[in-house]
Write a protein that holds these residues in place. Structure first.
Motif, PDB file in Angstrom:
ATOM      1  N   THR A 148     -15.668   1.224  -3.317  1.00  0.00           N
ATOM      2  CA  THR A 148     -15.602  -0.082  -2.657  1.00  0.00           C
ATOM      3  C   THR A 148     -14.459  -0.205  -1.666  1.00  0.00           C
ATOM      4  O   THR A 148     -14.526  -1.008  -0.730  1.00  0.00           O
ATOM      5  CB  THR A 148     -15.450  -1.205  -3.699  1.00  0.00           C
ATOM      6  OG1 THR A 148     -14.240  -1.007  -4.432  1.00  0.00           O
ATOM      7  CG2 THR A 148     -16.634  -1.220  -4.667  1.00  0.00           C
ATOM      8  N   ARG A 149     -13.409   0.595  -1.862  1.00  0.00           N
ATOM      9  CA  ARG A 149     -12.222   0.398  -1.031  1.00  0.00           C
ATOM     10  C   ARG A 149     -11.394   1.680  -1.015  1.00  0.00           C
ATOM     11  O   ARG A 149     -11.283   2.364  -2.024  1.00  0.00           O
ATOM     12  CB  ARG A 149     -11.393  -0.765  -1.587  1.00  0.00           C
ATOM     13  CG  ARG A 149     -10.137  -1.116  -0.810  1.00  0.00           C
ATOM     14  CD  ARG A 149      -9.383  -2.226  -1.506  1.00  0.00           C
ATOM     15  NE  ARG A 149      -8.107  -2.495  -0.872  1.00  0.00           N
ATOM     16  CZ  ARG A 149      -7.854  -3.550  -0.096  1.00  0.00           C
ATOM     17  NH1 ARG A 149      -8.812  -4.431   0.121  1.00  0.00           N
ATOM     18  NH2 ARG A 149      -6.662  -3.731   0.441  1.00  0.00           N
ATOM     19  N   ARG A 150     -10.816   1.990   0.153  1.00  0.00           N
ATOM     20  CA  ARG A 150      -9.918   3.127   0.299  1.00  0.00           C
ATOM     21  C   ARG A 150      -8.653   2.637   1.011  1.00  0.00           C
ATOM     22  O   ARG A 150      -8.735   1.965   2.039  1.00  0.00           O
ATOM     23  CB  ARG A 150     -10.563   4.236   1.125  1.00  0.00           C
ATOM     24  CG  ARG A 150     -12.003   4.535   0.738  1.00  0.00           C
ATOM     25  CD  ARG A 150     -12.613   5.603   1.631  1.00  0.00           C
ATOM     26  NE  ARG A 150     -14.053   5.706   1.395  1.00  0.00           N
ATOM     27  CZ  ARG A 150     -14.780   6.764   1.695  1.00  0.00           C
ATOM     28  NH1 ARG A 150     -14.216   7.817   2.252  1.00  0.00           N
ATOM     29  NH2 ARG A 150     -16.071   6.795   1.453  1.00  0.00           N
ATOM     30  N   ASP A 151      -7.497   2.972   0.484  1.00  0.00           N
ATOM     31  CA  ASP A 151      -6.227   2.563   1.072  1.00  0.00           C
ATOM     32  C   ASP A 151      -5.340   3.787   1.260  1.00  0.00           C
ATOM     33  O   ASP A 151      -5.251   4.639   0.370  1.00  0.00           O
ATOM     34  CB  ASP A 151      -5.510   1.558   0.167  1.00  0.00           C
ATOM     35  CG  ASP A 151      -6.283   0.259   0.032  1.00  0.00           C
ATOM     36  OD1 ASP A 151      -6.215  -0.559   0.957  1.00  0.00           O
ATOM     37  OD2 ASP A 151      -6.965   0.071  -1.001  1.00  0.00           O
ATOM     38  N   SER A 152      -4.668   3.840   2.404  1.00  0.00           N
ATOM     39  CA  SER A 152      -3.807   4.980   2.723  1.00  0.00           C
ATOM     40  C   SER A 152      -2.427   4.518   3.158  1.00  0.00           C
ATOM     41  O   SER A 152      -2.290   3.570   3.945  1.00  0.00           O
ATOM     42  CB  SER A 152      -4.415   5.823   3.857  1.00  0.00           C
ATOM     43  OG  SER A 152      -5.494   6.601   3.401  1.00  0.00           O
ATOM     44  N   GLN A 153      -1.405   5.185   2.631  1.00  0.00           N
ATOM     45  CA  GLN A 153      -0.040   5.122   3.146  1.00  0.00           C
ATOM     46  C   GLN A 153       0.256   6.503   3.708  1.00  0.00           C
ATOM     47  O   GLN A 153       0.217   7.492   2.976  1.00  0.00           O
ATOM     48  CB  GLN A 153       0.953   4.759   2.039  1.00  0.00           C
ATOM     49  CG  GLN A 153       0.958   3.301   1.658  1.00  0.00           C
ATOM     50  CD  GLN A 153       1.648   2.450   2.709  1.00  0.00           C
ATOM     51  OE1 GLN A 153       2.598   2.893   3.352  1.00  0.00           O
ATOM     52  NE2 GLN A 153       1.166   1.233   2.895  1.00  0.00           N
TER      53      GLN A 153
END
Length: 308
Positions: A148-153
């Motif tokens: 549902t969601r992908r987050d990157s730093q």
């Protein structure tokens, strides 16, 4: 018209090098560096004492535009002929650092021809001028067993001058609608051009940086994708590296009502190839599994899971 220069200063201005001419001029005029700095400030040019000292010692060379303006102002402060110092610098040297080996994106995403076509619409170079220092990625699996969601730093370093954007590539699960995928530019960047290939569930997004990087500069950005649902449950997440990376961390978080029965990490040389590395993973108390990879070379890393 300028005064007749002492022979040693005239010779230094004629033949250089720059640091010798500057040091000789400072000595001939009898000015301390702090006084020179004050005179420059009165002309609207701010330069540090350390920089002035390093310039006259030859430990550093004026390269940046503001430094070149300071050199022109120094000619006025030291009562030297116009361009007498700046001409000794010659053309600005190209600043580069050695970047990691680069593989084309077509080696990491299938089908290769679709990747080539998508990148051609952005006129994207093979080497984007950036390489990864650290990348921390978090992926969430929803109650329907779908990503549902992908987050990157992402911490990056430029290995050539003039870099002002990062290219993010995305491929959805088979059957997903790429037109529904949202791109989030959240920290130290803003969205640029976005191109989509509906037939192959591909998306390429430019993330515009808030400054233009020089070689050696670092930049931290945060971004993510909101996934579109696909007809079937997700069973893996992969990340392709077309160049090396210092460290990559991937965490998969599962919804409490959608827990897998088995997870393992893997590494591939190319899409559809046999894994050359694999390791079983165990869910922790927060319903997460993760991998940590260091000194990453061009490859594909990922985590797979079984629902039954």
């Amino acid at each position: 018209m300028h005064r007749s220069e002492p022979p040693d200063l005239a010779a230094a201005l004629r033949t250089g090098p720059f640091h010798l001419a500057l040091r000789t001029a400072i000595t001939a005029r009898g000015l301390a560096l702090h006084r020179i700095r004050r005179h420059l400030a009165l002309r609207g040019v701010n330069i540090g004492l350390t920089s002035l000292s390093y310039w006259q010692q030859g430990r550093r060379r004026p390269e940046r535009p503001e430094s070149l303006r300071a050199v022109a102002a120094l000619e006025d402060v030291l009562d030297l002929p116009e361009h007498s110092l700046t001409r000794l610098l010659g053309p600005r040297r190209a600043t580069t650092t050695v970047g990691p080996p680069v593989r084309p994106y077509r080696d990491l995403i299938s089908p290769a021809t679709a990747v080539d076509h998508l990148l051609a619409t952005l006129a994207s170079p093979r080497d984007t001028g950036l390489h990864t220092i650290t990348h921390i990625e978090r992926v969430r699996i929803g109650p329907d067993r779908q990503v549902t969601r992908r987050d990157s730093q992402h911490a990056l370093r430029a290995h050539r001058d003039g870099i002002d954007r990062y290219l993010a590539l995305y491929q959805g699960d088979p059957g997903s609608d790429i037109s529904l995928v949202g791109v989030r530019a959240e920290e130290n960047c803003r969205p640029g051009r976005i191109r989509r290939d509906h037939a192959h569930h591909l998306l390429a997004a430019e993330l515009l940086l808030d400054r233009r990087l020089r070689a050696g500069d670092t930049h931290l950005l945060g971004y993510g994708f909101d996934d579109a649902p696909s007809p079937d449950p997700s069973c893996e997440y992969v990340r392709g590296f077309n160049s090396g990376a210092g460290q990559y961390v991937l965490q998969i978080t599962f919804h409490p009502t959608a827990l897998p029965v088995r997870c393992h990490r893997f590494a591939l040389h190319s899409p559809g190839g046999a894994p050359y590395e694999t390791e079983e993973l165990t869910l922790d108390g927060h319903r997460c599994v993760h991998l940590v990879a260091t000194a990453v070379r061009p490859c594909i890393l990922g985590i797979r899971w079984d629902w039954e």
